[in-house]
Scaffold this active site. Structure first.
Site, PDB file in Angstrom:
ATOM      1  N   GLU A  64       0.859  -0.965  -0.107  1.00  0.00           N
ATOM      2  CA  GLU A  64      -0.355  -0.149   0.181  1.00  0.00           C
ATOM      3  C   GLU A  64       0.893   1.082  -0.127  1.00  0.00           C
ATOM      4  OE1 GLU A  64      -0.197  -2.580   1.697  1.00  0.00           O
ATOM      5  OE2 GLU A  64      -1.798  -3.449   1.447  1.00  0.00           O
ATOM      6  N   HIS A 133     -11.161  -4.054   9.658  1.00  0.00           N
ATOM      7  CA  HIS A 133     -11.665  -4.560   8.230  1.00  0.00           C
ATOM      8  C   HIS A 133     -12.229  -3.335   8.381  1.00  0.00           C
ATOM      9  CE1 HIS A 133      -8.337  -6.810   7.847  1.00  0.00           C
ATOM     10  NE2 HIS A 133      -8.640  -7.182   6.400  1.00  0.00           N
TER      11      HIS A 133
HETATM   12  C1  LIG Z   1      -2.016  -4.664   4.370  1.00  0.00           C
HETATM   13  C2  LIG Z   1      -3.429  -5.500   4.308  1.00  0.00           C
HETATM   14  N1  LIG Z   1      -3.619  -4.646   2.680  1.00  0.00           N
HETATM   15  C3  LIG Z   1      -3.976  -5.906   1.935  1.00  0.00           C
HETATM   16  C4  LIG Z   1      -4.699  -6.870   3.011  1.00  0.00           C
HETATM   17  C5  LIG Z   1      -6.015  -7.496   2.142  1.00  0.00           C
HETATM   18  N2  LIG Z   1      -5.788  -8.983   2.099  1.00  0.00           N
HETATM   19  C6  LIG Z   1      -6.247  -9.440   3.267  1.00  0.00           C
HETATM   20  S1  LIG Z   1      -5.644 -11.428   2.873  1.00  0.00           S
HETATM   21  C7  LIG Z   1      -4.910 -10.745   1.162  1.00  0.00           C
HETATM   22  C8  LIG Z   1      -3.577 -11.594   0.458  1.00  0.00           C
HETATM   23  C9  LIG Z   1      -2.792 -12.641   1.645  1.00  0.00           C
HETATM   24  O1  LIG Z   1      -2.040 -13.178   0.501  1.00  0.00           O
HETATM   25  P1  LIG Z   1      -0.934 -13.876   1.426  1.00  0.00           P
HETATM   26  O2  LIG Z   1       0.113 -13.100   1.969  1.00  0.00           O
HETATM   27  O3  LIG Z   1      -0.229 -14.558   0.053  1.00  0.00           O
HETATM   28  O4  LIG Z   1      -1.652 -14.967   2.042  1.00  0.00           O
HETATM   29  P2  LIG Z   1      -2.679 -15.880   1.743  1.00  0.00           P
HETATM   30  O5  LIG Z   1      -4.169 -15.710   1.904  1.00  0.00           O
HETATM   31  O6  LIG Z   1      -2.433 -16.523   0.962  1.00  0.00           O
HETATM   32  O7  LIG Z   1      -2.917 -16.880   2.878  1.00  0.00           O
HETATM   33  C10 LIG Z   1      -5.050  -9.503   0.602  1.00  0.00           C
HETATM   34  C11 LIG Z   1      -4.589  -8.655   0.049  1.00  0.00           C
HETATM   35  C12 LIG Z   1      -4.983  -7.295   4.273  1.00  0.00           C
HETATM   36  N3  LIG Z   1      -5.639  -7.926   5.014  1.00  0.00           N
HETATM   37  N4  LIG Z   1      -4.304  -6.211   4.865  1.00  0.00           N
END
Ligand SMILES: Cc1ncc(C[n+]2csc(CCOP(=O)(O)OP(=O)(O)O)c2C)c(N)n1
Ligand SMILES: [Mg+2]
Lengths: 332, 342
Positions: A64, A133
């Site tokens: 971000e 959130h």
């Molecule tokens: C700072 C932030 N940006 C975006 C999100 C929204 N978000 C939640 S989980 C996720 C994907 C995370 O991917 P990863 O780290 O690979 O974990 P996975 O879900 O695959 O276990 C996103 C974009 C968030 N929760 N926090």
């Protein structure tokens, strides 16, 4: 369908505005997390990637701070980025670029540049997504000179204000309440703008002014409708923009009704309600007041997960009805 | 955990790491817990579908060996920080499913008293400092916990779980650097399931393997097959030894896959059905471990069935406990915002 009554959801209205802007201006492009094939966490960008391609609908990594900064840099150098934060809560990660860079760059450089960036923030509680959130952080950004901060409350305004934001040479931050995305309403076709910095009187009344923002506008209208039967006549002002704030509309309304109730979802203390109260208290409308000003805002707590606690955290229609009734009947 | 006896060890000399390191009973417990994670996720999913749980949730089905393998060499008072996809980590670190379900039902008996829900599930008493709603949010916190361990000389090791998506946040890079310069007892565990929401690592990340990031911070970067329990546990074991010896952090990349969508609102448009089915049919971590255990003679079909039955009962009891638990009073809305002073 009759064009005059064409209805779109709030999310569709935003999507349509982005499509129109991209059709009209090659410099407009979208950036954000999962806004491409996923369609955005709230399906606001939807299938725009299929229509405009991955060069103009760009999925960023989960970055971000960097992403917001890239948008600022592109804006300063000729492009017109629209950056989507997946949740407004993540503004906290982009804050450096928003507050120290985007807001101040034109000023610090003596007007040599402008920063025509638009940032979109899905905000608010009511989805069971808990403390990280569900926040309403608009007043944080409203505190920063150099930014414009808007909170459209209807599909019509969501489209028109976004188009105004894209055309605006300065950074505009748009807070979109997540529970509004499915709200349907009349949305004209084609390009139109709704001015930034202008409040709208949603309902005229004589006994009390409710100044509300975002999702609280509809709740205030519901409360006003409920109190009609009791002979209480409420005026509802949809603030729409919290920076720059439309002082005159608020002052004129309070001069007419002599009572003011501010309703907003964000934490009550040090928020938009304090600003609206103060601007009335500082103005000639002060002499017209027949009752103390009342603020109805979020509880002094993070948003809890439990659904009943979550509801109790932010003003609901019965809370607005009770506060409005007490104010008009002089119970305070 | 205590190791296996000498005689038993000799007969297992050619088997993979965990079969030499741990007793058959311990390994059967691992299978039990893997099933517990799987059935917990399925139970939570069903409760959500039936409208008993609100909000959203991120299921870790397919990633059970990773959670269990990393936690295997940890002691009870070692600590972890977890992620939005954190139910498996929580169970692996020793949580009770009944109190986890209670949290999902928003009840006072839940681990967070109904305030946190799925995305903030924690079990502080067992060393789980919490899942996190912010991608990469837990990584610096783990480094801080490791700093405490060093300053307070507690000997604790801290594990920070995070996803592949988190490796592009500034917090990840800042945290790894500090852990390295201060030689802190922390292990960074990237559970690379190929995607951050809809964005594949190929589209989001400049390096091919996230373990390569370790080189920039002068720490070992280890890649393991995250669906093979023994491989994960072995890497974790070495990293824990290194951390306890004061030699500093390790980055482990555990390559795995989530069977379900990112959250409850995912249409899986960014990956193919064939890809999902291939991982489910051919690389399921529970099937792989169960088959190994059986092939090496650590368990028979009857033993497996007994585990499945016990887990089913534990899950059913847990859901019942959650349903019957009391909801918080509205009057307590502002509790826990600050430390209550007596
Ligand atoms: C700072 C932030 N940006 C975006 C999100 C929204 N978000 C939640 S989980 C996720 C994907 C995370 O991917 P990863 O780290 O690979 O974990 P996975 O879900 O695959 O276990 C996103 C974009 C968030 N929760 N926090
Ligand atoms: Mg991932």
């Amino acid at each position: 369908m009759d064009a005059a009554v064409r209805e779109l959801s709030y999310a569709q209205a935003i999507q349509e505005a982005m499509a129109i802007a991209m059709d009209m201006d090659e410099r407009v492009f979208l950036m954000g997390e999962d806004i491409g094939v996923y369609g955005g966490a709230f399906q606001v960008t939807g299938d725009l990637v299929e229509r405009y391609g991955t060069d103009r609908v760009i999925d960023t990594p989960i970055s971000e701070l960097g992403g917001a900064g890239v948008a600022v840099g592109a804006a300063v150098t000729g492009m017109r980025p629209i950056f989507e934060f997946q949740f407004s809560d993540f503004a906290t990660l982009g804050m450096e670029q928003i507050v120290n860079q985007a807001a101040k760059m034109r000023f610090m450089l003596g007007g040599e540049v402008s920063v025509p960036v638009v940032m979109r923030f899905p905000a608010g509680s009511g989805t069971g997504a808990a403390a990280q959130h569900s926040q309403s952080l608009e007043a944080w950004l409203g505190h920063v000179p150099g930014l414009k901060v808007i909170q459209p409350a209807t599909p019509h305004d969501a489209k028109g204000m976004l188009l105004a934001a894209i055309a605006d040479p300065d950074p505009v931050m748009i807070f979109e309440h997540k529970l509004l995305y499915k709200m349907k309403g009349h949305v004209p076709e084609g390009h139109y703008t709704v001015p930034i910095g202008k409040a709208e009187i949603r309902r005229e009344g004589r006994d009390l002014t409710i100044v509300a923002t975002s999702i609280m506008v509809q709740k205030a209208l519901d409360a006003a409708a409920a109190l009609e039967g009791e002979g209480i006549d409420i005026e509802v002002v949809d603030l729409r923009t919290i920076r720059p704030i439309d002082r005159q509309t608020v002052i004129d309304s309070v001069k007419k009704t002599s009572r003011l109730l501010c309703v907003y979802e964000a934490v009550k203390t040090l928020g938009i309600g304090a600003e609206v109260s103060a601007l009335v208290a500082e103005s000639e409308a002060f002499d017209y007041l027949d009752a103390p000003i009342v603020r109805l805002g979020g509880a002094e707590t993070p948003i809890p997960y439990n659904p009943d606690l979550e509801k109790a955290t932010v003003p609901q229609v019965p809370d607005i009805i009770a506060a409005a009734r007490d104010l008009v009947k002089g119970v305070r | 955990m205590a190791g296996a006896s000498k005689a038993a060890l000799d007969s297992r000399a050619n088997l993979p790491f965990v079969y030499r390191q741990y007793s058959p009973e311990q390994l059967r417990q691992v299978l039990h817990k893997m099933y517990l994670i799987r059935r917990f996720e399925e139970g939570a999913e069903e409760c959500y579908m039936r409208g008993l749980i609100h909000g959203t949730m991120h299921l870790s089905i397919g990633q059970e060996a990773s959670a269990m393998g990393i936690c295997m060499p940890l002691a009870e008072d070692d600590q972890i920080t977890s992620t939005h996809r954190g139910h498996g980590h929580c169970i692996a670190k020793g949580a009770e499913v009944s109190r986890m379900f209670a949290e999902f039902f928003g009840k006072t008996t839940g681990y967070c008293k109904g305030r946190g829900g799925s995305m903030h599930i924690a079990d502080v008493a067992k060393g789980n400092l919490g899942a996190n709603g912010i991608v990469a949010g837990g990584i610096p916190i783990a480094v801080g916990a490791a700093l405490s361990s060093k300053m307070m000389k507690t000997g604790k090791v801290v594990v920070s779980f995070f996803g592949d998506g988190a490796n592009n946040e500034g917090a990840f890079h800042e945290a790894l650097n500090m852990a390295a310069i201060w030689k802190l007892p922390v292990i960074f565990v990237c559970e690379n399931n190929g995607y951050g929401m809809s964005t594949s690592t190929a589209r989001s990340t400049a390096v091919k393997n996230i373990a390569e990031r370790a080189a920039a911070y002068s720490m070992p970067g280890v890649i393991v097959n995250g669906n093979i329990f023994s491989e994960v546990a072995e890497a974790s074991f070495k990293a824990v030894e290194r951390a306890r010896a004061g030699e500093g952090p390790t980055l482990i990349e555990s390559k795995t896959y989530r069977h379900r969508g990112h959250s409850k609102s995912d249409r899986n448009r960014y990956r193919t059905k064939e890809e999902i089915e291939d991982w489910m049919a051919n690389r399921d971590p529970i099937t792989l471990f169960e088959t190994e255990l059986r092939d090496f003679g650590f368990i028979d079909d009857q033993g497996i069935q007994a585990i499945r039955d016990a887990v089913a009962k534990e899950i059913a009891d847990g859901i019942e406990f959650a349903k019957e638990s009391p909801a918080p009073e509205i009057a307590t809305l502002e509790n826990y915002v600050y430390t209550e002073q007596a």
